[in-house]
Design a protein around this motif. Structure first.
Motif, PDB file in Angstrom:
ATOM      1  N   LEU A  99     -71.975 -20.941 -81.386  1.00 16.09           N
ATOM      2  CA  LEU A  99     -71.380 -21.671 -82.499  1.00 16.09           C
ATOM      3  C   LEU A  99     -72.431 -22.448 -83.280  1.00 16.09           C
ATOM      4  CD1 LEU A  99     -68.288 -23.095 -80.586  1.00 16.09           C
ATOM      5  CD2 LEU A  99     -68.416 -21.029 -81.992  1.00 16.09           C
ATOM      6  N   GLN A 110     -63.954 -20.157 -89.597  1.00 20.58           N
ATOM      7  CA  GLN A 110     -63.841 -19.695 -90.977  1.00 20.58           C
ATOM      8  C   GLN A 110     -65.065 -18.911 -91.442  1.00 20.58           C
ATOM      9  OE1 GLN A 110     -62.440 -22.683 -93.893  1.00 20.58           O
ATOM     10  NE2 GLN A 110     -62.107 -23.963 -92.093  1.00 20.58           N
ATOM     11  N   VAL A 111     -66.184 -19.099 -90.756  1.00 16.12           N
ATOM     12  CA  VAL A 111     -67.429 -18.511 -91.265  1.00 16.12           C
ATOM     13  C   VAL A 111     -67.318 -17.009 -91.524  1.00 16.12           C
ATOM     14  CG1 VAL A 111     -69.845 -18.027 -90.737  1.00 16.12           C
ATOM     15  CG2 VAL A 111     -68.952 -20.309 -90.397  1.00 16.12           C
ATOM     16  N   ARG A 159     -63.748 -16.561 -82.907  1.00 15.61           N
ATOM     17  CA  ARG A 159     -64.596 -16.373 -84.071  1.00 15.61           C
ATOM     18  C   ARG A 159     -65.010 -14.917 -84.225  1.00 15.61           C
ATOM     19  NH1 ARG A 159     -69.832 -17.908 -84.115  1.00 15.61           N
ATOM     20  NH2 ARG A 159     -70.015 -16.165 -82.676  1.00 15.61           N
TER      21      ARG A 159
ATOM     22  N   LEU C  11     -69.358 -23.873 -97.026  1.00 17.08           N
ATOM     23  CA  LEU C  11     -69.235 -24.092 -95.586  1.00 17.08           C
ATOM     24  C   LEU C  11     -70.612 -24.338 -94.978  1.00 17.08           C
ATOM     25  CD1 LEU C  11     -66.750 -24.117 -93.896  1.00 17.08           C
ATOM     26  CD2 LEU C  11     -67.155 -21.728 -93.292  1.00 17.08           C
ATOM     27  N   LEU C  12     -71.548 -23.517 -95.404  1.00 16.56           N
ATOM     28  CA  LEU C  12     -72.907 -23.661 -94.891  1.00 16.56           C
ATOM     29  C   LEU C  12     -73.495 -25.005 -95.284  1.00 16.56           C
ATOM     30  CD1 LEU C  12     -72.555 -20.752 -94.125  1.00 16.56           C
ATOM     31  CD2 LEU C  12     -74.678 -20.204 -95.305  1.00 16.56           C
ATOM     32  N   LEU C 290     -78.063 -17.165 -85.940  1.00 13.94           N
ATOM     33  CA  LEU C 290     -76.661 -16.894 -85.673  1.00 13.94           C
ATOM     34  C   LEU C 290     -75.944 -16.464 -86.934  1.00 13.94           C
ATOM     35  CD1 LEU C 290     -74.245 -16.948 -83.777  1.00 13.94           C
ATOM     36  CD2 LEU C 290     -73.963 -19.365 -84.303  1.00 13.94           C
ATOM     37  N   LEU C 294     -74.048 -13.032 -87.872  1.00 11.95           N
ATOM     38  CA  LEU C 294     -72.667 -12.946 -88.319  1.00 11.95           C
ATOM     39  C   LEU C 294     -72.551 -12.241 -89.659  1.00 11.95           C
ATOM     40  CD1 LEU C 294     -71.257 -16.445 -87.311  1.00 11.95           C
ATOM     41  CD2 LEU C 294     -71.061 -14.250 -86.112  1.00 11.95           C
TER      42      LEU C 294
END
Lengths: 228, 388, 841
Positions: A99, A110-111, A159, C11-12, C290, C294
């Motif tokens: 995370l 949400q990412v 996630r 968000l970032l 990370l 993603l």
């Protein structure tokens, strides 16, 4: 409706790291994972499980051979395409540090949605719904450092699936957990990870995990053998 | 030819000087200074102590006294003249240089700006045919040689306005003035005509009953002149006759005088007539009124207040100031057999400057026949609407 | 970049904000660094802007409808010129002005400008003198009638706490007379000056017959003729706009140097941004990995880092502008006074905001931050997705980058050197200096590694285990601390460079003063000296006790067309004098000057007109244009507009001007005091003659110099502050890196004292290392500022003096800051149990 081919194929893949004495971590691996497969990858520590998973997830490139998603060789993809592959087709659960430490649980969920272009409000509500579904709703506003190891892993699992990927890859997801927590975590992973058409690939030591999967492959001396 | 009490003149001048500065710097309007200010400041006008006074007659010495007398409080060089062009277009002009001392003479100043003298000059031209009158006023302090006067050789000047002898003699001299804003200019050579005439009692002109309350006064009543004149867009070659009044003194005034009327007439028969009439509140002439009649050879005959009469016949009201000026006069000097009319060549020759006065060219008409027998200048003061 | 790809940025950024909040020290330090840089730029610009307005305000009050000014540059006009303008030139709207400064007994520390004029004449120009609030209806008349009466502006009256009717005593000029306040003048806020009649002023300052200038209205048709006629007599006619431009010209040197230094401060701030952003990128490597895993694309990560930097910049700019305003307001007084000392008397203390200055500063700062964030952002975006890479391999990667950095450094350095060698434009020169500094910054990590290896080797050989360990540990962590070390180096280099530059300037000025004020006694000859008086005057001069010789001089405007430069007509005493300072030998110069129509030119003049030795310079004399041959160049710092000099007799021959401004007396050996005293007594009864001790004057000039450069000292201090901040920054990064290691050592039994000692050793080494690198860089910077910037801008040649004192100061600053910066964190660390350290990632 033509379905996208979401199978993964490794063809004659060899992976070698420089500076580690020119040792081949993986040798001439051939592997096919069809859509919907539930697969366990086993082997001793340092046998290359993580490497294999990284290759499957496009996080690393093979030294020789090709990794294909559908019909496309991942090596032919440029970075934007590769990023697109990762964010839309994959869900990853790492052994630790899953995370983003400076985002709350809800924000972490949400990412993947936001990266895929889902509008903020929708992403929030979907994430919230997912948390509720997993009965983890009260963790919503917490930061990762405030969670226990098990809670972190469970959030990481959520996630990994929130954006409905076609492939979920978990690298020793229950590695550091005690038996009870591990079971709960595994249940969660199977519940959310196994959807029609969704492949679930796990690297693991645990006998219990091995017992639950459809297929088991073992890596020994850099080669892959199929068991069962 | 500021008649009469230089005192009144000076006191008013100083007062209005102050007010003028106040007025022009506060707002740039050309209003008449309010009389309340005048009277306020009159009360605090500079005293008359310490100046030199005109006491005993007979002290005028020319050509020395053409120059300035800084120990006296006030002084002027008053040039007026009637000119005509080659086409017989007629003009009148006035060029006056005033000098005032703001304080009594004292130790040598450390620098030129400490000089107590202030110079003022009025320059006016009347275009008679065009029925137009233009006037400019300037002030200056003598520092930097901007303004000043000297004798032998004679000169008086303020900025680029000057009267300057062309040689060691007083005459011929050159009269020059120029103003770009109003677009009038004058450049004349004056020549000698009649000798200088001492007014009053051998030059001592009393302003009041007290001793020392007097000024020194002489005139050059007729100097032929020629040169150029500019009025507006046009420049003309002109010739004519010029009158110079010279006066200096230190004098005070009683409150009984309201104003004065002065004429300087140059008749075609060669005679020159100077009359001044000091008026009281009722308009009657005061005993200090006097005059001179100078014959064609330059011999002077003194006139007292009983020797002449001046009566206004016609009036003109100024739209600008509301003042009612008498612009036509009946002038009689019985012992000289003179019955004359003096009529303003142009009605509006009013000058609302540091002082409000009327100074202008007049036509002199025969009292009986009405034909023109000469030209001259008329000056009037004290006709303000709210003056007593 | 389509929106889809950038989605999720908010968000970032939210995550990034939380990260910065967890490292408040870094956040605050960086914002402070930017704020200081921006503040300096803003403050300097605003102070200069205010000074310009001040200059304008002084002239504005009396200007009214004037279109031109007439003055003798560096001197006074005789008031007879006023008469000439009024009478011969027919310019009735000509108003005399005398402008001098005085000091009231109530306020001994501050000088006030007195503007004296003829109130009567001033009405011709509709000046602002009319607006007085006074109980009397005729304050301007009182000014004329009552000697010693003055008008004060509202602001000044408030300051001195006086009103109409009060009296004021003076200490400068010493107690000649008391002044009476006749009224108050409403003027601009902050305007502080005194209006008086010329009579009062000329008496007060002992200058009968002299004016500073004449304000006038000149019709366009007459302008050219008047200007030429006046120029041939050494008087300069300027339009109102030209005079304001003249202000710009006069103060250009001052402003350019200040601006250069403020930009340097900003550069240092930018380096601080670079080091912080680098640090945060390095700390978040795992997170970036990370995110990449993603599926976050490279541009997204890049955008995140850049935006974070811009947010820092925004806050920093805001604070910087505010702080800059405060600093600027404080500087206004300093700048005004300095300009007043050097060039003219300005009278307004008002601090005015200039939107342009603010926007410029913000723009430059933002650009700098963007630039600073570029490399770290790129590195962040290049993070391999979920890199399982260990720190060691990262270090290896770093080491691979080292040759790249060195290569980049060479490229920048070469580029900078090329630009500097080939440019004649100031902007490019600044760019060149920037490149050189960047080169130095790129080299710093490599140099530090070399240094630490050397120290480690020494430690090994001398059996100092911990020394070697500290050095090696430092070297190993340079991937993290490299950027901060570079920032520190730049800051210390700026600190050094500015210090050396100021020292060199001062030494040059001091040396030059010995040449140009080469006498023992200076006598100012008033213009109003009567011919009769003047015979007596010269007679007395020649009989003074202890006199070895005299130099006579006259100063006017150079009649070469625009009359902006100055002309010095001089008869220098061949044995006793030393003037001028030049590469050409003095005897040669004096011989050539007296042998014909020759002239020597100051360096700025030579540069402006492109004059070399042997060239011709045409001057307009009353007798027509005469060509003067340039015999030599000489050094003169009095004006960047330039100065030419010729022999006095040659001058008199061409210009029909017999006046002398200054007599410089040279004393026999050991007789200078006697000469001074005798001169004072003998010349006491000549009005307006001033006798001055030349030594005092030289001292006074240096005082002004020091005061001028107070401002640069302020800048230097700011650079030092930023240096200290940078080192805290660096060491914070370093500490976090070695935390785990230290934890292991402590777990293994190392005492707290030893831990602290090692920490101090490391931080001290870092500081010392950066300081050592900073020294040559600072010297180079100073050299460039002296020989490139100032030479380009003004043509001056100055000496270059690398003062050991400054160098030592810089080293001490860097090392002491390093030790101090290491002290506190070390203490904090050892106060916690080792487990905390071991847990650290």
């Amino acid at each position: 409706m033509p379905r996208q081919d979401t199978s993964l194929q490794l063809r004659s893949v060899t992976k070698r790291y420089d500076g580690t004495g020119n040792r081949d971590i993986l040798r001439e691996v051939n592997l096919t994972i069809a859509a919907g497969d539930y697969l366990a990858v086993v082997g001793r520590s340092g046998s290359g499980k993580s490497t294999l998973l990284n290759l499957l997830g496009g996080l690393d490139r093979p030294t020789t051979g090709s990794v294909c998603f559908g019909n496309r060789d991942l090596a032919t993809l440029d970075d934007p395409e590769l990023s697109a592959y990762r964010r839309s087709q994959l869900g990853f659960v790492f052994q630790r540090a899953n995370l983003v430490p400076t985002l709350s649980v809800l924000e972490n969920l949400q990412v993947p949605l936001r990266l895929n272009g889902v509008p903020a409000r929708q992403a929030r509500s979907r994430s919230r719904a997912l948390l509720a579904q997993a009965e983890l709703g009260e963790l919503e506003g917490r930061l990762p450092e405030e969670l226990s190891g098990g809670e972190q892993q469970r959030v990481a699992i959520l996630r990994a699936v929130v954006h409905a990927p076609s492939i979920v890859i978990a690298d020793e997801p229950t590695g550091n957990l005690d038996l009870d927590t591990a079971t709960r975590t595994l249940d969660l992973l199977e519940h959310f990870g196994r959807q029609p058409g969704r492949s679930l690939i796990m690297a693991t030591h645990s006998r219990e995990v091995i017992g639950r999967t459809q297929r088991v492959i073992e890596i020994r001396a850099g080669r892959v053998t199929h068991a069962q | 030819m500021m008649r009469q009490p230089p005192v009144v003149v000076f006191a008013r001048l100083l007062a209005t000087l102050a007010v003028l500065i106040w007025v022009t710097t506060a707002v740039s309007q050309s209003e008449r200074p309010p009389l309340t200010e005048l009277s306020d400041v009159l009360g605090s006008a500079a005293g008359l102590e310490g100046y030199k006074r005109a006491l005993l007659p007979g002290e005028i010495q020319l050509p020395r006294d053409h120059g300035p007398h800084p120990d006296y409080q006030s002084e002027w060089w008053y040039f007026t003249g009637n000119l005509e062009t080659e086409d017989d277009a007629e003009f009148g002009f006035q060029l006056t240089f005033f000098r005032y001392a703001t304080r009594a003479p004292g130790p040598t100043p450390a620098n030129a700006w400490e000089s107590p003298q202030i110079y003022m000059a009025h320059f006016a031209i009347t275009d008679i045919a065009g029925d137009e009158h233009r006037v400019v006023q300037r002030f200056a302090r003598p520092a930097g040689e901007v303004a000043g006067a000297r004798s032998e050789p004679f000169a008086v000047w303020l900025d680029d306005w000057s009267a300057e002898s062309l040689s060691e003699d007083f005459l011929p001299q050159r009269l020059r003035a120029h103003d770009a804003a109003t677009d009038i200019a004058l450049d004349l050579i004056l020549r000698d005509g009649k000798p200088a005439v001492l007014q009053g009692d051998a030059g001592l002109s009393a302003k009041g009953p007290d001793a020392g309350n007097a000024s020194w006064y002489y005139s050059k009543t007729r100097m032929p002149a020629d040169g150029t004149l500019r009025f507006g867009a046009h420049e003309h070659a002109v010739r004519g006759l010029v009158w110079l009044d010279r006066e200096w003194g230190t004098s005070a005034l009683g409150d009984y005088a309201t104003g004065w009327d002065w004429v300087g007439l140059q008749l075609q028969d060669g005679r020159d007539l100077m009359l001044y009439q000091l008026r009281d509140a009722t308009g009657a002439a005061l005993p200090e009124s006097s005059g001179s009649l100078v014959d064609a050879q330059g011999v002077r005959r003194a006139l007292t207040d009983s020797d002449f009469t001046m009566h206004p016949l016609d009036y003109w009201t100024s739209p600008a100031t509301g003042t009612r000026w008498p612009t036509a006069w009946r002038i009689d000097v019985p012992n000289a057999g003179l019955e004359l009319y003096a009529e303003a060549a142009v009605a509006d020759q009013e000058q609302a400057l540091a002082i409000l006065y009327w100074e202008g060219s007049v036509n002199v008409l025969d009292g009986r026949g009405g034909e023109r027998v000469g030209r001259g200048y008329l000056e009037m003061t004290g006709y303000e609407p709210d003056s007593p | 970049m389509s929106i889809r790809r950038v989605s999720g940025l908010d968000l970032l950024l939210a995550g990034g904000w939380r990260f910065y909040r967890q490292h408040p020290g870094q956040l605050l330090l960086t914002i402070a660094g930017i704020a200081l840089g921006v503040a300096t730029v803003v403050a300097i610009d605003l102070a200069a802007h205010s000074a310009r307005q001040a200059f304008d305000a002084t002239t504005q009050l009396l200007r009214g409808q004037a279109t031109h000014y007439l003055e003798r540059p560096g001197g006074y006009i005789n008031e007879s010129v006023l008469g000439e303008l009024r009478r011969q030139w027919r310019l009735p709207a000509s108003v005399p002005v005398l402008e001098r400064s005085l000091r009231f007994a109530r306020q001994p520390g501050r000088s006030v400008t007195m503007l004296a004029t003829d109130p009567l004449a001033a009405t011709r120009l509709n000046t602002g003198l009319g607006n007085t609030e006074s109980t009397s209806a005729r304050p301007t008349l009182e000014l004329m009638a009552e000697p010693g009466s003055v008008l004060l502006t509202n602001a000044l009256a408030r300051e001195l706490d006086v009103g109409a009717g009060d009296q004021l005593a003076l200490i400068e000029p010493a107690d000649v007379m008391r002044l009476t306040v006749a009224g108050l003048l409403p003027a601009e806020e902050g305007a502080r000056f005194v209006v008086a009649d010329l009579a009062t002023a000329q008496r007060l300052f002992g200058r009968p017959g002299e004016l500073s200038r004449i304000d006038l209205q000149v019709p366009t048709a007459q302008e050219a003729r008047l200007a030429t006629a006046m120029a041939s007599r050494g008087l300069r006619l300027q339009t109102v706009a030209q005079r304001l431009g003249q202000f710009d010209g006069m103060t250009r040197s001052f402003r350019i140097n200040l601006q250069a230094l403020s930009l340097l401060a900003l550069l240092v701030g930018a380096f601080l941004v670079y080091s912080t952003v680098s640090f945060t990128v390095v700390r978040r490597r795992a997170t970036f990995g990370l995110l990449r895993a993603l599926g976050a694309s490279r541009p997204l990560i890049y955008a995140q880092v850049v935006l974070e930097a811009l947010c820092l910049a925004a806050v920093g700019c805001l604070l910087g502008v505010l702080f800059g305003g405060v600093l600027g307001a404080g500087l206004v007084d300093l700048v005004s006074r300095t300009i007043g000392d050097l060039y003219l008397r300005s009278a307004v203390d008002k601090f005015g905001w200039s939107a342009f200055a603010v926007f410029k500063a913000v723009g430059v700062a933002s650009a700098a931050c963007l630039l600073a964030a570029f490399l770290p952002a790129r590195e962040a975006s290049q993070t391999t997705p979920h890199s399982g890479m260990q720190r060691a391999s990262l270090e290896r990667r770093r080491l691979k980058q080292l040759p790249l950095q060195v290569g980049g450094a060479c490229a920048c350095g070469l580029g900078g050197a090329l630009v500097l060698a080939n440019t004649s434009a100031l902007e490019y020169a600044f760019a060149g200096i920037f490149l050189v500094l960047v080169a130095a910054a790129l080299l710093t990590p490599a140099l530090l590694i070399v240094m630490t290896q050397a120290v480690a080797a020494v430690g090994d050989r001398a059996d100092g285990f911990w020394l070697a360990y500290a050095a090696r540990s430092l070297a190993a962590s340079l991937s993290r601390t490299g950027p901060s070390a570079a920032a520190l180096m730049i800051a210390v280099a700026a600190f050094t460079g500015i210090g050396v530059m100021i020292g060199s300037f001062r030494a040059s000025v001091d040396d030059w003063l010995n040449y140009s004020v080469d006498a023992d006694v200076l006598i100012r000859v008033p213009t109003a000296l009567n011919p009769s008086e003047s015979e007596e005057f010269w007679a007395r001069l020649t009989t003074l006790e202890g006199l070895a010789g005299a130099t006579l001089s006259r100063r006017t405007a150079l009649p070469d067309g625009d009359g902006l430069a100055g002309l010095l007509a001089i008869q220098s005493h061949p044995q006793a004098g030393r003037w001028p300072k030049s590469e050409t030998p003095r005897d040669q110069i004096l011989a050539q000057l007296s042998s014909g129509d020759t002239i020597i030119v100051s360096e700025p003049l030579a540069q402006k007109r492109g004059l070399a030795v042997g060239d011709q310079l045409n001057l307009l004399t009353p007798g027509g244009t005469v060509a003067f041959t340039v015999a030599a160049q000489f050094i003169d710092y009095t004006s960047e507009l330039g100065l030419a000099a010729m022999d006095l007799s040659v001058y008199r021959r061409h210009f029909a001007d017999q006046r002398i401004d200054t007599v410089s007396l040279h004393a026999e050996r050991g007789q200078s005091e006697a000469l001074l005293a005798d001169a004072r007594t003998a010349l006491a009864d000549f009005a307006g003659v001033q006798v001055a001790d030349a030594g005092l004057l030289r001292g006074f000039v240096l005082q002004i110099f020091d005061r001028t450069f107070t401002i640069t000292e302020v800048l230097r201090t700011i650079a030092g502050l930023v240096a200290v901040m940078a080192i805290f920054n660096a060491l914070q990064a370093q500490r976090l890196e070695t935390r785990r290691e230290t934890g292991l050592l402590r777990a293994g039994g190392l005492t707290a004292r030893s831990v602290t000692a090692i920490s101090l050793l490391q931080t001290g080494l870092l500081g010392l290392g950066a300081g050592l690198v900073a020294l040559p860089v600072g010297l180079t910077l100073a050299w460039l500022l002296i020989f490139v910037v100032n030479r380009l801008a003004f043509g001056w040649s100055m000496m270059f003096l690398p003062q050991p004192g400054v160098l030592l100061q810089s080293l001490v600053l860097a090392t002491a800051a390093g030790i101090a910066a290491g002290w506190w964190p070390a203490r904090a660390q050892v106060s916690q149990p080792p487990a905390v350290d071991l847990r650290a990632a």
